[in-house]
Design an enzyme around this catalytic site. Sequence first.
Site, PDB file in Angstrom:
ATOM      1  CB  SER A 158      -0.955   0.005   1.191  1.00  0.00           C
ATOM      2  OG  SER A 158      -0.248  -0.160   2.396  1.00  0.00           O
ATOM      3  CE  LYS A 190      -7.467   0.738   0.715  1.00  0.00           C
ATOM      4  NZ  LYS A 190      -8.266   0.423   1.873  1.00  0.00           N
ATOM      5  CG  HIS A 238      -3.951  -0.882  -2.130  1.00  0.00           C
ATOM      6  ND1 HIS A 238      -4.395   0.427  -2.167  1.00  0.00           N
ATOM      7  CD2 HIS A 238      -3.700  -1.162  -0.824  1.00  0.00           C
ATOM      8  CE1 HIS A 238      -4.404   0.905  -0.940  1.00  0.00           C
ATOM      9  NE2 HIS A 238      -3.990  -0.030  -0.101  1.00  0.00           N
TER      10      HIS A 238
HETATM   11  C1  LIG Z   1      -3.393  -3.511   2.335  1.00  0.00           C
HETATM   12  C2  LIG Z   1      -4.558  -2.977   3.118  1.00  0.00           C
HETATM   13  N1  LIG Z   1      -5.309  -3.827   3.838  1.00  0.00           N
HETATM   14  C3  LIG Z   1      -6.358  -3.401   4.555  1.00  0.00           C
HETATM   15  C4  LIG Z   1      -6.704  -2.080   4.585  1.00  0.00           C
HETATM   16  C5  LIG Z   1      -7.870  -1.653   5.421  1.00  0.00           C
HETATM   17  O1  LIG Z   1      -8.997  -1.518   4.643  1.00  0.00           O
HETATM   18  P1  LIG Z   1     -10.201  -0.573   5.130  1.00  0.00           P
HETATM   19  O2  LIG Z   1      -9.837   0.816   4.759  1.00  0.00           O
HETATM   20  O3  LIG Z   1     -11.395  -1.092   4.414  1.00  0.00           O
HETATM   21  O4  LIG Z   1     -10.299  -0.751   6.607  1.00  0.00           O
HETATM   22  C6  LIG Z   1      -5.950  -1.149   3.833  1.00  0.00           C
HETATM   23  C7  LIG Z   1      -6.238   0.297   3.770  1.00  0.00           C
HETATM   24  O5  LIG Z   1      -6.990   0.941   4.316  1.00  0.00           O
HETATM   25  C8  LIG Z   1      -4.850  -1.618   3.093  1.00  0.00           C
HETATM   26  O6  LIG Z   1      -4.090  -0.752   2.410  1.00  0.00           O
END
Ligand SMILES: Cc1ncc(COP(=O)(O)O)c(C=O)c1O
Length: 390
Positions: free
Chosen positions: A179, A238, A207
């Site tokens: 990310s 996303k 992502h």
């Molecule tokens: C790789 C990754 N996993 C999980 C999440 C968490 O997702 P959420 O925003 O839906 O809580 C994110 C970013 O927010 C992320 O970049």
Amino acid sequence: MIETFIDQTLLELTQRGLKRKIRTIEGRQNREITIDGRKVLNFCSNNYLGLADDPRLGAAATASIVAEGFGAGASRLVCGNFSSHQKLEDCIAKFKGTERALLFNTGYIANMGIISSLYGRGDMIFSDKLNHASIIDGILLSGAEYKRYAHADMESLAAMLKAAPESVKKLIITDSVFSMDGDIAPLPAIVALAKKYSAAVMVDEAHGLGVLGRNGKGAVEHFGLEGQVDIQMGTFSKAAGSFGAYCCGSARLIDFLINKARSFIYTTGLPPNVAAASLKGLEIIVKEPQRREKMWENTKFITNGLKEMGFDTLNTQTPIIPIVVKDSSLSVDFSEKLLAAGIFVSAIRPPTVPANTARLRVTVMATHTTEDLNRLLSIVKTIGKESCLI
Ligand SMILES: Cc1ncc(COP(=O)(O)O)c(C=O)c1O
């Protein structure tokens, strides 16, 4: 006592250039946003396909509100399970080619619930050093032995697996697209090692969904690994332009999570209209591949432009393009100068990224115009030169 602790911590964060603040967006989320009454170009969202303000998502949510009301009213296991939840679960499972899927309210709590329900004391979890905080927190909550392998380093992972007792229950877990660095995990090698050492594999496609693979299914499709990854988790927050998360896998896995994942069981169901909007986002990902193509075209243009200027963009392979400036205060300064010039790119600092790797995290969208892209490159170049970064 607590006041002193809070004040000291905030002071320390300020002195180290690490204090965070929230900016308010007035109006809609897209390539152009309004901050403090000013329109600026947005180069830092995860809204890769430009769907967050797509009227079709809004219309789907509105239709669900009319039919299903607003709040879920209870956890899904009590009386908060709606047709919109069910439809989305069926569709994401079909799209991913897995037996079943389960929704979680966010990606963060999906990772907490999936990891901590399946693994515990006496088990071992092998996790890429740059995995998302929600994965790390899920591992810590599980109580399993936490083995961090060097980023995308398969020799490091292989050595750890080799040293682990054969009889121990093992999981290898990785972001599919990292990310903050924008590179893609070496999934074929991970899957091969998992087979060799009898470990399960979990991939976080937060992502990857809508971004990677011919049909936007993620890294598993990108590498042709369908059927070889045990747990595919991802988010609708996303590229799908909505909110919420999923776990795709076998019917057995989903049945287990429904019964054991505390972050699924002990929380109110996602508002059904959010699930309806996610379903629309997913449908658009399937029906409009041209969005993904445009996003990749824009990504290549920006990555090449920044590289040619001499910026350190790490090993990015996706629309997440870091500009590493190392020093935290310098990254904030760079971000503020960009904002003054009409471009919003937030600075990312430790502990989100490792020490001395503070960066601007540029993200590219399908809806950016050529003019937007040229403007970004030209302004970044000027500021980069002034700051002696290039
Ligand atoms: C790789 C990754 N996993 C999980 C999440 C968490 O997702 P959420 O925003 O839906 O809580 C994110 C970013 O927010 C992320 O970049």
